[in-house]
Design a protein around this motif. Sequence first.
Motif, mmCIF file in Angstrom:
data_model
loop_
_atom_site.group_PDB
_atom_site.id
_atom_site.type_symbol
_atom_site.label_atom_id
_atom_site.label_comp_id
_atom_site.label_asym_id
_atom_site.label_seq_id
_atom_site.Cartn_x
_atom_site.Cartn_y
_atom_site.Cartn_z
ATOM 1 N N UNK A 258 53.128 96.032 -16.163
ATOM 2 C CA UNK A 258 53.256 96.636 -17.486
ATOM 3 C C UNK A 258 52.374 97.874 -17.609
ATOM 4 N N UNK A 259 51.144 97.780 -17.121
ATOM 5 C CA UNK A 259 50.229 98.931 -17.188
ATOM 6 C C UNK A 259 50.725 100.078 -16.323
ATOM 7 N N UNK A 264 53.341 105.402 -16.024
ATOM 8 C CA UNK A 264 54.449 106.283 -15.635
ATOM 9 C C UNK A 264 55.111 106.905 -16.867
ATOM 10 N N UNK A 265 55.240 106.091 -17.910
ATOM 11 C CA UNK A 265 55.856 106.620 -19.140
ATOM 12 C C UNK A 265 54.956 107.661 -19.796
ATOM 13 N N UNK A 266 53.636 107.410 -19.790
ATOM 14 C CA UNK A 266 52.712 108.377 -20.374
ATOM 15 C C UNK A 266 52.710 109.687 -19.587
ATOM 16 N N UNK A 267 52.880 109.602 -18.287
ATOM 17 C CA UNK A 267 52.941 110.814 -17.490
ATOM 18 C C UNK A 267 54.195 111.613 -17.812
ATOM 19 N N UNK A 268 55.316 110.913 -18.040
ATOM 20 C CA UNK A 268 56.544 111.616 -18.431
ATOM 21 C C UNK A 268 56.389 112.279 -19.791
ATOM 22 N N UNK A 297 60.985 122.598 -30.000
ATOM 23 C CA UNK A 297 60.329 122.127 -28.789
ATOM 24 C C UNK A 297 58.810 122.137 -29.009
ATOM 25 N N UNK A 298 58.156 120.943 -29.008
ATOM 26 C CA UNK A 298 56.692 120.942 -29.140
ATOM 27 C C UNK A 298 56.045 121.489 -27.875
ATOM 28 N N UNK A 299 54.906 122.078 -28.035
ATOM 29 C CA UNK A 299 54.150 122.617 -26.909
ATOM 30 C C UNK A 299 53.041 121.623 -26.561
ATOM 31 N N UNK A 300 53.173 120.960 -25.417
ATOM 32 C CA UNK A 300 52.197 119.960 -25.012
ATOM 33 C C UNK A 300 50.827 120.559 -24.772
ATOM 34 N N UNK A 301 49.806 119.726 -25.033
ATOM 35 C CA UNK A 301 48.448 120.208 -24.867
ATOM 36 C C UNK A 301 47.550 119.163 -24.240
ATOM 37 N N UNK A 302 46.280 119.249 -24.565
ATOM 38 C CA UNK A 302 45.284 118.354 -23.966
ATOM 39 C C UNK A 302 45.496 116.892 -24.342
ATOM 40 N N UNK A 303 46.037 116.648 -25.513
ATOM 41 C CA UNK A 303 46.218 115.256 -25.942
ATOM 42 C C UNK A 303 47.166 114.509 -25.012
ATOM 43 N N UNK A 304 48.287 115.098 -24.675
ATOM 44 C CA UNK A 304 49.248 114.440 -23.787
ATOM 45 C C UNK A 304 48.640 114.230 -22.392
ATOM 46 N N UNK A 309 46.136 110.440 -18.426
ATOM 47 C CA UNK A 309 44.988 110.081 -17.588
ATOM 48 C C UNK A 309 44.437 108.711 -17.973
ATOM 49 N N UNK A 310 44.357 108.438 -19.273
ATOM 50 C CA UNK A 310 43.862 107.130 -19.732
ATOM 51 C C UNK A 310 44.800 106.005 -19.306
ATOM 52 N N UNK A 311 46.112 106.213 -19.400
ATOM 53 C CA UNK A 311 47.074 105.188 -18.993
ATOM 54 C C UNK A 311 46.974 104.894 -17.500
ATOM 55 N N UNK A 312 46.748 105.945 -16.695
ATOM 56 C CA UNK A 312 46.577 105.733 -15.259
ATOM 57 C C UNK A 312 45.316 104.915 -14.975
ATOM 58 N N UNK A 313 44.254 105.185 -15.717
ATOM 59 C CA UNK A 313 43.026 104.393 -15.551
ATOM 60 C C UNK A 313 43.243 102.945 -15.976
ATOM 61 N N UNK A 314 43.999 102.720 -17.043
ATOM 62 C CA UNK A 314 44.318 101.353 -17.471
ATOM 63 C C UNK A 314 45.108 100.612 -16.397
ATOM 64 N N UNK A 315 46.025 101.295 -15.754
ATOM 65 C CA UNK A 315 46.801 100.668 -14.682
ATOM 66 C C UNK A 315 45.891 100.284 -13.511
ATOM 67 N N UNK A 316 44.945 101.151 -13.190
ATOM 68 C CA UNK A 316 43.998 100.832 -12.117
ATOM 69 C C UNK A 316 43.142 99.626 -12.489
ATOM 70 N N UNK A 317 42.719 99.549 -13.745
ATOM 71 C CA UNK A 317 41.935 98.390 -14.199
ATOM 72 C C UNK A 317 42.761 97.115 -14.130
ATOM 73 N N UNK A 318 44.041 97.190 -14.492
ATOM 74 C CA UNK A 318 44.905 96.013 -14.417
ATOM 75 C C UNK A 318 45.075 95.548 -12.979
ATOM 76 N N UNK A 319 45.167 96.500 -12.047
ATOM 77 C CA UNK A 319 45.276 96.133 -10.633
ATOM 78 C C UNK A 319 44.007 95.423 -10.161
#
Length: 418
Positions: A258-259, A264-268, A297-304, A309-319
Motif C-alpha cells: 500500500x505504501x 508511485x501515485x504521489x510521484x505521478x 493547467x496548474x503549475x506544480x511546485x515544491x509542495x508536489x 519525497x515523503x511518500x517514498x520515505x513512508x514506503x521505505x519505512x513500511x519495508x
Amino acid sequence: MTRKVSVALAATVGAMAIWSAAAQAGGAHDYLPAEEAVRQAIAGSPDVMAAEARRDATLARAVGIRAGTAETVVRAIGQGRSVREPSQRFPEGQIAVERPLRLWGKADADARLADATAEAGDLAVMDARHESSRQILALWFAAMRAGQARVAAQENARAAGELVAMTTRRIQAGDAARLDGELAASDQARTQAALATASAAEQAALAELHGRYPGLGEPGSPPDARLPPVPPEAPEALRTDYVRGSHEYRLAMAQEAQAQRHAARADLERKPDPTVGMFVTIERGGAERILGVSVAMPLGGDHRRAAATAAAADAEAAARSRMAAERRLGTEFDVQYRNLLGRRSSAQAQAEAVSLQRTASDRATRAYRAGESGLAELLAVRRSLAEALLAERLARVDALEAGSRLSLDLHQMWDLDD
C-alpha cells in the motif's frame, strides 16, 4: 537397594511409554473449547467488531480512491451590460461545465492503490481475530491451571483428613502421642487454607474468561498422561510456514504494498492534470451567443515534490517494518518451538518424580501405621508428594498450552479466516 532401583526403573520406563503413546495419538484438542463456541465468542468480541468497523471504513476509502477526486463542476455566471449611447441595458450570462482529467496513468495507479488498501483492511480483521483467539487460549489455560491447582489442593485436604482419622485411632489405641494429633490437625488446617486459596483463584480465572468471552464453558481436567506431539516437520520448514502464514506478516506485506503504491501515485501527482470544460455565453440580451472550450493547467511546485519525497520515505519505512516483523516472528517461532520441547521434557520428568514420590509416600504411610516412624517424617514425605503432584499437573497444562499455541499460530486449529 536392588528392589528400589527396579521399582524406580519400572516407573520410569512405564511413564516414558505412556508419554510416547500419548504424543503419537494426541492430535485431538479435546481439552479445548469447541471451535463453534470460539467462533461465536470472537465474533462478539468488541476488539474484533471494532476491527471490522475499521475494515468497512477502509473499504469505503478504497472505493473513493478508485473513483478519484475529480468531480464535474457546473459554473453559472449572471451579469448585466449597460450602454451609454444609445442608453441600453442587456442581460447576459454564462454556463460552463468543467471536469479535471486523470492522465499519466493515474487512474490505473489509483486502482492498484485501492486494491492494496482493501487487502490491508481485510488482513487487519483477520489479525484481530487471531489475537482474540490467542487471548482465549491464554485465559482458557489460566483457568485450567487454576482448576488443576484446586484439584491438587482437594486431594491434599482429603489425604490430610484421612491422616487425622488414622492418627486419632492410633492415639485412642495408645500407639501415638497427642502431639501427633495436634500435628495432623495443623496439617489439615493448612491444606484447607490452601484449598480455599486455590478455589478463589480458580473462580477469579473463570470470571475473567467468562467476562471477556462469554459462552465458552469451563475447562475440565486435561487428559491423564496426555502431551502435545512434536510436529513431524523439520523446524526450518515450520519456521517458514509460521512466518509466511502469520496475519501480522501478511498485514505488514500489505501495508508495504500500500505504501509503495501510494508513493508511485504521489510521484505521478508531480505531473499536474488539466481541467477541461465547455461554456456557453449569452451577450447583449441574446443577440450574441458564444460557444467555447476552456483548459486550465496548474503549475506544480515544491509542495508536489515534497509530497512525493515523503511518500517514498513512508514506503521505505513500511519495508523496514515488514522486515522487522519477519525477524520478530521468526524469533517468536524459535521461542515457541523450544518452549514446547522444554515443557514436554519437564512434564515427563515431573511424571517420573510423582511415580517415585508416591511409592515413597505409600511406604512412609505403612511405616507410620505400623509404628516404625514418626508423624513428622510422614508429613514431610506427604508434602513432598503434594508438591510433586501439583508440579506434574501444572507442567502438563503448560505443555498442552505450548502445543496449542504453536498449533494455533501455525493455523492448524481454529481457522477463522473465512
